[in-house]
Design a protein around this motif. Structure first.
Motif, PDB file in Angstrom:
ATOM      1  N   ARG A  42       0.808  -1.221   0.000  1.00  0.00           N
ATOM      2  CA  ARG A  42       0.000   0.000   0.000  1.00  0.00           C
ATOM      3  C   ARG A  42       0.839   1.268   0.000  1.00  0.00           C
ATOM      4  N   GLY A  43       2.145   1.108  -0.162  1.00  0.00           N
ATOM      5  CA  GLY A  43       3.008   2.270  -0.351  1.00  0.00           C
ATOM      6  C   GLY A  43       3.610   2.871   0.899  1.00  0.00           C
ATOM      7  N   PHE A  44       3.493   2.199   2.051  1.00  0.00           N
ATOM      8  CA  PHE A  44       4.131   2.731   3.254  1.00  0.00           C
ATOM      9  C   PHE A  44       5.641   2.648   3.099  1.00  0.00           C
ATOM     10  N   LYS A  45       6.334   3.718   3.562  1.00  0.00           N
ATOM     11  CA  LYS A  45       7.785   3.768   3.492  1.00  0.00           C
ATOM     12  C   LYS A  45       8.334   4.201   4.850  1.00  0.00           C
ATOM     13  N   GLU A  46       9.582   3.845   5.087  1.00  0.00           N
ATOM     14  CA  GLU A  46      10.278   4.314   6.278  1.00  0.00           C
ATOM     15  C   GLU A  46      10.244   5.838   6.278  1.00  0.00           C
ATOM     16  N   GLY A  47       9.903   6.429   7.416  1.00  0.00           N
ATOM     17  CA  GLY A  47       9.836   7.881   7.532  1.00  0.00           C
ATOM     18  C   GLY A  47       8.431   8.441   7.384  1.00  0.00           C
ATOM     19  N   ASP A  48       7.489   7.640   6.851  1.00  0.00           N
ATOM     20  CA  ASP A  48       6.095   8.079   6.804  1.00  0.00           C
ATOM     21  C   ASP A  48       5.589   8.262   8.233  1.00  0.00           C
ATOM     22  N   VAL A  49       4.553   9.070   8.396  1.00  0.00           N
ATOM     23  CA  VAL A  49       3.986   9.312   9.724  1.00  0.00           C
ATOM     24  C   VAL A  49       2.508   8.931   9.702  1.00  0.00           C
TER      25      VAL A  49
END
Length: 73
Positions: A16-23
């Motif tokens: 679903r496109g979550f990446k490290e650094g997302d909040v």
């Protein structure tokens, strides 16, 4: 919000496109400030027999809503 520190490759979050650094800002319409609040909101959705939960996530300067499946069991 809660900062995403790790995303497993091929996981529902990665798909679903979550990446490290997302909040993560909200889960199921409730503001979250700790990882425990995220877990509690997902557990509540599971207990209510929901198939997914709506998550508002900020990536850089933009935010979006993502429907995340909640695994049973």
């Amino acid at each position: 919000g809660v900062v995403v520190t790790d995303v497993e490759p091929n996981s529902p979050s990665a798909e679903r496109g979550f990446k490290e650094g997302d909040v993560i800002l909200e889960v199921a319409g409730k503001m979250v400030a700790t990882p425990g609040e995220v877990r509690d909101a997902i557990a509540t959705a599971r207990n209510e027999n929901k198939n997914s939960v709506l998550v508002r996530v900020r990536s850089g300067e933009s935010s979006r809503f993502v429907a995340m499946p909640v695994a049973k069991g």
